[in-house]
Design an enzyme around this catalytic site. Sequence first.
Site, PDB file in Angstrom:
ATOM      1  N   SER A  95       6.117  -2.352  -2.912  1.00  0.00           N
ATOM      2  CA  SER A  95       5.271  -2.401  -1.724  1.00  0.00           C
ATOM      3  C   SER A  95       3.923  -1.747  -2.023  1.00  0.00           C
ATOM      4  O   SER A  95       3.856  -0.754  -2.742  1.00  0.00           O
ATOM      5  CB  SER A  95       5.965  -1.656  -0.596  1.00  0.00           C
ATOM      6  N   ALA A  96       2.851  -2.300  -1.456  1.00  0.00           N
ATOM      7  CA  ALA A  96       1.516  -1.740  -1.702  1.00  0.00           C
ATOM      8  C   ALA A  96       1.222  -0.552  -0.796  1.00  0.00           C
ATOM      9  O   ALA A  96       0.660   0.455  -1.233  1.00  0.00           O
ATOM     10  CB  ALA A  96       0.450  -2.822  -1.477  1.00  0.00           C
ATOM     11  N   HIS A  97       1.638  -0.651   0.470  1.00  0.00           N
ATOM     12  CA  HIS A  97       1.172   0.358   1.429  1.00  0.00           C
ATOM     13  C   HIS A  97       1.880   1.703   1.282  1.00  0.00           C
ATOM     14  O   HIS A  97       1.517   2.669   1.953  1.00  0.00           O
ATOM     15  CB  HIS A  97       1.269  -0.168   2.863  1.00  0.00           C
ATOM     16  N   THR A 133       9.835  -5.918   2.247  1.00  0.00           N
ATOM     17  CA  THR A 133      10.882  -6.546   3.062  1.00  0.00           C
ATOM     18  C   THR A 133      11.030  -8.017   2.690  1.00  0.00           C
ATOM     19  O   THR A 133      12.136  -8.507   2.473  1.00  0.00           O
ATOM     20  CB  THR A 133      10.541  -6.407   4.563  1.00  0.00           C
ATOM     21  N   THR A 188      -1.457 -19.744   1.402  1.00  0.00           N
ATOM     22  CA  THR A 188      -2.577 -19.279   0.584  1.00  0.00           C
ATOM     23  C   THR A 188      -2.442 -17.784   0.346  1.00  0.00           C
ATOM     24  O   THR A 188      -2.153 -17.024   1.274  1.00  0.00           O
ATOM     25  CB  THR A 188      -3.907 -19.588   1.301  1.00  0.00           C
ATOM     26  N   CYS A 219      14.070   4.606  10.423  1.00  0.00           N
ATOM     27  CA  CYS A 219      14.141   3.173  10.662  1.00  0.00           C
ATOM     28  C   CYS A 219      14.972   2.819  11.874  1.00  0.00           C
ATOM     29  O   CYS A 219      15.172   1.665  12.177  1.00  0.00           O
ATOM     30  CB  CYS A 219      14.667   2.474   9.422  1.00  0.00           C
TER      31      CYS A 219
END
Lengths: 142, 389
Positions: free
Chosen positions: B200-202, B71, B238, B326
């Site tokens: 996206s990682a997830h 996103t 960070t 969604c």
Amino acid sequence: MPVEYTERGMLKYTKKLIERFKNPKNVGEIENPTVVATEGDPTCGDMFKMFLKIENGRIEDVKFLSFGCAANIATGDMTADLIKGKTVEEAGKLQIKEIADGLGGLPAIKMHCATLAYRTLKKALTKYKQKQAGGAQARPKG
Amino acid sequence: MRAYLDNGATTPVAKEVVETMLPYFTERFGHPTFLYSLGQEAADAVDQSQKTIARTINAKSGEILFTSSATEANDIALRGVVYANRKRGNHIITTKIENPSILRTCERLEGEGFKIDYLPVDGEGFVDVSKLKEKLNDKTILVSVANVNDEIGTIEPVEEIGKLLRDQKEKIYFHVNAAAGYARVPFDVEQIGADLVSLSAHKIHGPKGVGALYIREGTPVEPVSYGYISLFKLKPGTENIPGIVGLAKAAELAFDGFERHTNHMKKLRDKLISGFERVPYSVINGPRGDKRSPANASCSFKGLEGESMLMHLDLNGISVATGSACSTTKLEPSHVLTAIGVKPEVAHGTIRFTLSRYNTEEEIDYTLEVVPRVVEQLRKISPVKPEEL
């Protein structure tokens, strides 16, 4: 509110509601019902059809059909339980809040389900009264 | 039995990924901008992760920006590029079936005076490239199209779109939201001609809270958020080092066995789809075969409502999404199903099943046993007759 929580984040069902949804006691149809009322619209994703068996001004049986979410089914079932055995007049006094309270509460965005069940009941009762009035008028004329 | 079939929403993190991440919380916890070895270790981890991700899409490692989600990557891509190019034009082209993360940013940009065309799609969800061509004008600066639709699995002709855009006289930047397509369909930034790609990682067995944005070298992007700059100007703050390492490990695992994983998913997908076709009054949404994501099966069961179906499946241990994953709370049928012409009363009965490499054939068999039962049960109590829809 410093941090606004989304409606989706607040969408949780109570155990009571899920139990009713799993095992609704009042779904189905009544043969030869005194009155049938339909409210809602499948294009909006929820619809009720309510069947009432009324004898001597008392609601002897209630059944309903539901096209809708879990809250739709549960509110329909709750409404049926709340009016079963009551007089037409008593049933007419049912409040939307009682339906929601009976389920241990409803998420805000699902309140419309209780409203729809309520509206279906109101429609059925109005139809019944019209039928009665119509019948009463018809008789002397007949 | 349990079956998690909502991998399009999120996936379980692979054990190998967790193991790779753990030392970066406790031992290799350093700040990547500091010179002592702990800091350098963290910086190296970011470099290595960039390389890994770059390899999976045929990019250069310096072209990978880590973000907090796809996103956020979408937002940086869209707003960053159009702000940086607003002197040249104010016209953006996207589609009616993009993820809300694209559509919400577009809404905002419209409010800021940008002109946006939302392309229609056909009955299977495909964008018509000739229609895109008609919309191009000398003010067009950006086109954004997802390579895989997250609701119905349509694989869009992004390569054709990229070619069309490359053939234009003035540079038109091409953004591809690959959150639903990454590690499901092959993706080569050179072949496609993409200038920006969101990941996206997830959704690939990595951790939540991490995404990436590929930015082709030389693409002007203005920062959209400000503050302390660590390694990347476009993403202040960070870095989430354990998350970044986790994304890279997840990508490595997914791409090491890419053929095997996707073939496995395809087999399960086709089994699901042919199973659903045997359910009376059911409609498969999206295309069949090679033009469909290996991970997606979407089906509308007429005469019932999706949420009740979702809940009953959940009571049977099966996790799925309704057609409009969604817009769960909007109570409106999904914009994607509407765009492909599904009537609202049918769209409400839609379930999206999304697979991962961890799903098994037994889980699919079990699902195909439960689904027809639940459909019948709900139809029995419904006032809406499926044959009339």
